[in-house]
Design a protein around this motif. Structure first.
Motif, mmCIF file in Angstrom:
data_model
loop_
_atom_site.group_PDB
_atom_site.id
_atom_site.type_symbol
_atom_site.label_atom_id
_atom_site.label_comp_id
_atom_site.label_asym_id
_atom_site.label_seq_id
_atom_site.Cartn_x
_atom_site.Cartn_y
_atom_site.Cartn_z
ATOM 1 N N SER A 80 0.797 -1.203 0.156
ATOM 2 C CA SER A 80 0.004 -0.036 0.063
ATOM 3 C C SER A 80 0.891 1.424 -0.032
ATOM 4 O O SER A 80 2.019 1.208 0.367
ATOM 5 N N ALA A 150 -8.318 -0.714 -2.607
ATOM 6 C CA ALA A 150 -6.948 -1.374 -2.703
ATOM 7 C C ALA A 150 -6.729 -2.068 -3.880
ATOM 8 O O ALA A 150 -7.725 -2.721 -4.695
ATOM 9 N N ASP A 200 -2.626 -5.685 -0.343
ATOM 10 C CA ASP A 200 -2.015 -5.051 1.069
ATOM 11 C C ASP A 200 -3.404 -4.439 1.227
ATOM 12 O O ASP A 200 -3.722 -3.393 0.899
#
Length: 238
Positions: A80, A150, A200
């Protein structure tokens, strides 16, 4: 996979999730420009990659890992955005949604890396060649709005015919010269324990989400049969 990363032992079972398997209908069915490079045996038609949702169901899990164990993955942009903040320490924890990948080529042509062999890049940490910038893309979408919260990707470094349907001969092996996936064959080497086979979710709040797995870097006959899994992420406050 031999020579790749072992399962990280730092698992926190207080994180959990559940999911239902649903068909995924892509809104973007436009053909892609690239057709792949390499030694092609099946010329006519197009490949058609289909992920196996049941392998995702069987082996997906959430894992808390300390940042120092993710240094190689960081080089491949598999974390991330917050992981690259200078304030993040080696002993801080990241949270990964790990899942395996088993994909079948049920099309009528070989699936080959986008790049010609002389443009493949050797990764010094993992000691293998990357034959594509990304083999597959993983998106985590908000279940109510469809907004991407994400994402992840898996760089292709070992495209091969791991197994095939009865009567179909394996032709591609995991070497620097013959990577590919023939019609009627499966690539099953992307286990949940290897680097970047995850999303992530360190910055993701608890809630309901959709995991979308897609392949859109090489032209296919059908982009509508990719996989979507409904997921509920439950994160401990401790």
């Amino acid at each position: 996979m031999i020579g790749d990363e072992p399962t990280n032992p730092q698992v926190n079972n207080r994180n959990s999730f559940y999911y239902n398997l649903l068909p995924y209908e892509s809104s973007d069915r436009s053909p892609q420009r690239e057709t792949g490079h390499g030694t092609r045996y099946f010329h006519n038609g197009l490949p058609d990659l289909i992920p196996d949702p049941y392998s995702i169901h069987a082996a997906s899990h959430i894992q808390r890992v300390q940042m120092y164990t993710l240094r190689y993955a960081a080089e491949e942009n598999c974390l991330s955005s917050s992981a690259y903040n200078s304030r993040v320490r080696n002993l801080d924890y990241g949270v990964l949604l790990r899942f395996p990948q088993r994909v079948k080529n049920q099309g009528t042509a070989d699936f080959l890396p986008v790049k010609p062999h002389h443009k493949w890049e050797r990764h010094s940490c993992h000691q293998h060649y990357h034959s594509m910038d990304a083999f597959s893309n993983y998106d985590l979408l908000d279940a109510s709005t469809g907004r991407k919260v994400a994402e992840g990707h898996k760089a292709s470094f070992c495209l091969e015919d791991t197994s095939c349907d009865p009567g179909v001969r394996r032709r591609y092996a995991c070497t620097a010269h013959t990577q590919g996936l023939g019609p009627g064959c499966y690539d099953t080497l992307y286990h949940a324990n290897i680097d970047c086979q995850w999303i992530d979710i360190t910055d993701v709040s608890p809630g309901d989400y959709m995991l979308k797995e897609s392949y859109q870097l090489v032209q296919e006959s059908d982009f509508s049969n990719n996989v979507r899994c409904d997921i509920r992420v439950i994160r401990s406050s401790k």
